[in-house]
Design an enzyme around this catalytic site. Structure first.
Site, short mmCIF file in Angstrom:
data_model
loop_
_atom_site.label_atom_id
_atom_site.label_comp_id
_atom_site.label_asym_id
_atom_site.label_seq_id
_atom_site.Cartn_x
_atom_site.Cartn_y
_atom_site.Cartn_z
NE ARG A 13 2.13 2.75 -6.84
CZ ARG A 13 1.39 1.71 -6.52
NH1 ARG A 13 1.89 0.51 -6.47
NH2 ARG A 13 0.10 1.87 -6.27
CG ASP A 14 -0.51 -0.36 -9.31
OD1 ASP A 14 0.13 -1.42 -9.37
OD2 ASP A 14 -1.62 -0.27 -8.75
CG HIS A 210 -5.66 1.11 -6.14
ND1 HIS A 210 -4.73 1.92 -6.75
CD2 HIS A 210 -5.36 -0.16 -6.52
CE1 HIS A 210 -3.89 1.17 -7.46
NE2 HIS A 210 -4.25 -0.10 -7.33
CG HIS A 212 -6.38 -4.14 -9.35
ND1 HIS A 212 -5.29 -4.94 -9.15
CD2 HIS A 212 -5.95 -2.87 -9.11
CE1 HIS A 212 -4.25 -4.20 -8.80
NE2 HIS A 212 -4.62 -2.94 -8.76
CB CYS A 243 -3.92 -8.82 -13.81
SG CYS A 243 -4.32 -9.63 -12.27
CG ASN A 252 -3.68 -0.42 -11.45
OD1 ASN A 252 -3.98 -0.39 -10.28
ND2 ASN A 252 -2.45 -0.59 -11.88
#
Ligand code: ZN
Length: 310
Positions: A13-14, A210, A212, A243, A252
Site C-alpha cells: 500500500r504505502d 508507523h 519513517h 521518500c 517507511n
C-alpha cells in the site's frame, strides 16, 4: 519490553502508492504470498481510494480476496473515507485503517476536511460497523498522521494529538496508532507522545507506530516505542517508494532491517529473515530499476545469527 512484536508490512500500500508504475496484480500476489510464507502475519495490501486517483491501488479488492485465503494472515486495507470503508467491508478485510491528519492544514489540503469533518466521517464508519456482530466485523483503526510534525505546519501540538486520540475512541473506533508521516520524529518525542496518548486512551488502545526513516532515525524511534510498550510496527519491504521529501532516503522503515534489529535483540517477530531477504527479488523483477533500500539486505546476515525464537 515485549518479547514478541508484530510487524505490519505496508509496502503493497504505502510503497506502491508512491511508485508511478503499476505493479501487475499477479506480481503483487506473489509478493504477498512470499512474505506470508516468510512468517509475516499482517499485511496492508492496498487502499480503497477512488481508482481514478490512484490507479496503482485499483486491484485492492482482488488482493484482499487473495490474501484472505492465506493461512494466519491478518489482512488490512487503508480507507480514506466512508466510501472506502464500505468497499473494504464488502471486500472482507480483517482490519481497516483510516488516516486522520493531526495537522489540520495537511488534512484540508489532502482530503479537503477539517478535524470536525474527519471525526464526522469516522462516526459514520463506526455506525456502519455497529450493525455487524463484533466477532464478524473488521477492526476499525485510526492512524493519527503527521503526529510528530508536518511539512506545511511544522511542529504539531501534542495536545491536539492527545485530544484527537480521545475523540476517536469516544467516537467508537477500536484502536489508534501514531504515524510519523513526514519523518520528523526523534526518540525522545516518540517516548513522550506515546506516554501521553497511552495515559489518555489506555495502555492497549495505542499499540501501533508507523515510522519513517527520512532522517535516519526510524529504528531509533522503534526502540523508543518498544520501551514504551508498543507491540506493532509498520514497515515496508526494501523501503519501497522512497521518500518524497528526501531523495535517496527510504520513506517507511525497511522491513528487513527492522526484523534484523528485533530478532538480534531477542524479540520474536515470527519472521524467518533469511527467507524474507529473498522476497525483495519479487519487487526487483516486477519493477526493474526501482530503488530499494536497507542495510541488512546488502550486508547479509552476521555469522552465527540466530532467530529470537530459536
Ligand atoms: Zn508511511
Amino acid at each position: 519490553m515485549s518479547k514478541r512484536v508484530q510487524i505490519s508490512e505496508v509496502g503493497p500500500r504505502d510503497g506502491l502508492q508512491s511508485v508511478d508504475r503499476i505493479m501487475p496484480l499477479e506480481a503483487k500476489k506473489a509478493w504477498i504470498r512470499a512474505e506470508a510464507e516468510a512468517g509475516v502475519t499482517e499485511i496492508e495490501v492496498g487502499s480503497f481510494v477512488p481508482p481514478g486517483l490512484l490507479p496503482q491501488m485499483a486491484d485492492t479488492a482482488e488482493l484482499v480476496e487473495f490474501a484472505k485465503a492465506l493461512p494466519g494472515l491478518r489482512v488490512v486495507a487503508l480507507v480514506p473515507n466512508f466510501k472506502g470503508a464500505e468497499r473494504a467491508l464488502a471486500a472482507g478485510v480483517d482490519a481497516m485503517s483510516m488516516p486522520f491528519s493531526m495537522s489540520e492544514t495537511h488534512s484540508i489540503k489532502n482530503v479537503r476536511k477539517d478535524h470536525p469533518a474527519v471525526l464526522a466521517e469516522i462516526r459514520n464508519v463506526v455506525a456502519m460497523l455497529a450493525d455487524i456482530p463484533f466477532e464478524t466485523r473488521p477492526v476499525f483503526e485510526i492512524g493519527l498522521a503527521t503526529a510528530f510534525g508536518c511539512t506545511i505546519e511544522g511542529p504539531v501540538s501534542e495536545n491536539v494529538v492527545v485530544r484527537s486520540a480521545v475523540a476517536c475512541m469516544e467516537a467508537g473506533v477500536d484502536a489508534v496508532g501514531l504515524s510519523d508521516t513526514t519523518g520528523y520524529a526523534n526518540p525522545a518525542q516518540v517516548r513522550r507522545l506515546v506516554r501521553k496518548v497511552k495515559a489518555a486512551v489506555g495502555e492497549d488502545t495505542l499499540d501501533t507506530l508507523h515510522l519513517h526513516n527520512t532522517r535516519g532515525l526510524g529504528l531509533a524511534n522503534v526502540v523508543a516505542g518498544l520501551e514504551e510498550g508498543i507491540g506493532t510496527f509498520d514497515a515496508s519491504l526494501g523501503g519501497l517508494g522512497g521518500c518524497p521529501f528526501a531523495p535517496g532516503a527510504s520513506g517507511n522503515i525497511v522491513t528487513e532491517d527492522l526484523v534484523f534489529m528485533l530478532e538480534a535483540m531477542g524479540i520474536d517477530t515470527g519472521i524467518d529473515l533469511a527467507k524474507l531477504l529473498l522476497v525483495r527479488d519479487n519487487i526487483a523483477q516486477a519493477l526493474p530499476g526501482e530503488p530499494l533500500y536497507g542495510f541488512t539486505p546488502d550486508a547479509g546476515l552476521p555469522l552465527g545469527f540466530q532467530r529470537a525464537a530459536a
